[in-house]
Scaffold this active site. Structure first.
Site, short mmCIF file in Angstrom:
data_model
loop_
_atom_site.label_atom_id
_atom_site.label_comp_id
_atom_site.label_asym_id
_atom_site.label_seq_id
_atom_site.Cartn_x
_atom_site.Cartn_y
_atom_site.Cartn_z
N ASP A 203 0.84 -1.20 0.00
CA ASP A 203 0.00 0.00 0.00
C ASP A 203 0.89 1.26 0.00
O ASP A 203 0.64 2.20 -0.76
CB ASP A 203 -0.91 -0.04 1.25
CG ASP A 203 -1.78 1.19 1.36
OD1 ASP A 203 -2.73 1.31 0.57
OD2 ASP A 203 -1.51 2.04 2.23
N LYS A 207 1.39 4.23 -3.05
CA LYS A 207 1.32 5.67 -2.78
C LYS A 207 2.64 6.35 -3.17
O LYS A 207 2.65 7.42 -3.77
CB LYS A 207 1.00 5.90 -1.31
CG LYS A 207 -0.41 5.40 -0.94
CD LYS A 207 -0.62 5.31 0.55
CE LYS A 207 -2.03 4.85 0.89
NZ LYS A 207 -2.23 4.49 2.30
N GLY A 304 -9.16 5.70 7.38
CA GLY A 304 -10.46 5.77 8.05
C GLY A 304 -11.46 6.53 7.19
O GLY A 304 -11.08 7.29 6.29
N1 HSE Z 1 -5.02 0.78 4.58
C1 HSE Z 1 -4.62 2.13 4.39
C2 HSE Z 1 -3.86 2.58 5.62
C3 HSE Z 1 -5.83 2.99 4.17
O1 HSE Z 1 -3.81 1.84 6.60
O2 HSE Z 1 -3.30 3.66 5.61
C4 HSE Z 1 -5.54 4.28 3.49
O3 HSE Z 1 -4.96 4.12 2.24
#
Ligand code: HSE
Length: 440
Positions: A203, A207, A304
């Site tokens: 993740d 980003k 969230g």
């Molecule tokens: N799963 C992601 C986090 C959500 O924990 O930041 C936001 O992208």
């Protein structure tokens, strides 16, 4: 009364339901600040019968998000389904191809297909806004895409996964296990559908690939990212880091080096007194170092429902305020044809300080042997400490923690390989890179 901006929302999970709630309860205020009402004309989700705590009785329902993207009922398609592939990909493509503006929170989609989607948006004169895709509610996309225009950026780094930061903070502060902290993060709605994406670093990598493109004007190169998650971080590392004046964070870092652009995601030790070290829980932080502005650090809620919906709402409001025929903001800060291919800096040539934790046999010469291996590889040590044993058995292994001055990844890997072959090591060396903020 000015015509309302009609939006179609695909995906009514944590973020989608929060967005619907905000649009319904703040309708009048939004109409004033945007100059026209924002109306939810249609929605799409997997389960029509689920109670989401919002009233959708007056809204058209589409079982298929691609059909929603094609309907004449909407002016803007808001994609909140997630996932790099279909249905999100086909739906966003369908919307952009007919010139509809799109708002998405989908970092995986942009990381994998961003360039192609940007080209379609550019060709159709449509906006593709994605503030919520990186660092939740922090307006980092707007900062890089618009506010810092003209700056030459040297490094962007940050805490971009709320779940990981929540877990690391809770482990440190409450001494809880990794598993217990992850469960709590899932219960609070921070984690991805598959939490492996959070804890393995994917993740953050999605980003980071987006920020790299915006920061350096390069085509997205997600495959160039060096990736390590936090599953290997133990309470022992967290305590040893604290004793040495550091805290451990999962950072995404992109920096310009002499050999190209270095992109990496890994657990990182940051000096305890630095601002980024103070960023706890689900809070995210992104630092941008540039020549005109200097260092910019933004921190805020990174995951969230409400935090993410806030960023989505800002993107929708930008569209509501834009005038038909006005120039659109290029998706990655410059026209797609002006993005340069990214040249990858190999991880082996990464330079920085390192924390190395070794579990070794407690016998004469081991300490000296480790120091010799470091010297052979030109690694200068900032500190080397033997951590106290938990019990007095003389044959019990011993923990040795080293912190190096700036060296290269290649040197550290060579030293670790030599130590491995010397026959006194238990398990694998734990190696954690150190990152130093430019100014604090
Ligand atoms: N799963 C992601 C986090 C959500 O924990 O930041 C936001 O992208």
């Amino acid at each position: 009364m000015t015509e309302p901006l009609k939006i179609g929302i695909a995906g009514l999970g944590t973020v989608g339901a929060a967005l619907v709630g905000i649009l319904q309860t703040r309708r009048a205020e939004l109409a004033v600040s945007c100059g026209r009402p924002i109306e939810i004309a249609a929605v799409s989700a997997r389960d029509r019968g689920r109670d989401r705590g919002v009233d959708l009785s007056a809204v058209s329902w589409f079982d298929d998000p691609v059909e929603l993207a094609r309907t004449a009922e909407i002016d803007v398609f808001v994609e909140l389904m997630g996932g790099a592939g279909d249905p999100a990909l086909s739906a966003v493509e369908a919307a952009l191809s007919r010139g509809l503006h799109v708002v998405t929170a989908n970092k995986a989609l942009l990381s994998s297909h961003g360039l192609r989607l940007a080209a379609i948006a550019e060709g159709e004169g449509a906006l593709l806004n994605y503030e919520a895709a990186v660092a939740g509610g922090i307006p980092v996309i707007k900062a890089l895409r618009e506010s810092l225009t003209g700056n030459r950026i040297s490094r962007v780094y940050g805490i971009m996964n709320g779940t990981c930061n929540y877990i690391l903070t809770k482990m440190e502060k409450e001494g809880l296990s990794f598993e217990a902290c992850l469960k709590e993060a899932q219960r609070l709605g921070y984690a991805e559908v598959d939490p492996a994406f959070d804890i393995e670093g994917n993740d953050t990598a999605h980003k980071l690939s987006i920020l790299t493109s915006l920061a350096f004007g390069t085509a997205i190169a997600a495959d160039d990212i060096y990736l390590e998650g936090i599953t290997n971080i133990s309470i022992e590392d967290i305590h040893a880091a604290a004793d040495l004046g550091y805290r451990i964070k999962l950072l995404g870092v992109a920096q310009r080096t002499e050999s190209g652009i270095e992109q990496r995601v890994h657990p990182t030790m940051v000096p305890r007194e630095s601002v980024i070290a103070q960023v706890d829980g689900v809070t995210n932080a992104v630092a941008i170092e540039s020549d005109i502005l200097g260092e910019l650090l933004m921190a805020g809620p990174g995951a969230g429902g409400n935090a993410t919906a806030s960023a989505v709402l800002g993107d929708i409001a930008d569209i509501a305020k834009s005038r038909p025929g006005a120039q659109t903001v290029p998706v990655f800060g410059r026209p797609v044809g002006e993005l340069t291919p990214s040249v990858k800096a190999e991880m082996q040539s990464h330079e920085g300080g390192y924390f190395i934790r070794l579990t070794v046999a407690d016998r004469t010469g081991v300490f000296a042997g480790i120091a010799t291996r470091m010297a052979e590889n030109n690694i200068s040590l900032e500190s080397i400490v033997q951590r106290p044993k938990h019990h007095d058995r003389t044959d019990a292994p011993q923990t040795i923690v080293l912190v190096t001055h700036a060296t290269t990844e290649d040197s550290v890997r060579r030293a670790a390989a030599s130590i491995r072959s010397d026959g006194y090591l238990f398990g694998e060396p734990q190696v954690i890179r150190i990152e130093r903020p430019r100014t604090r």
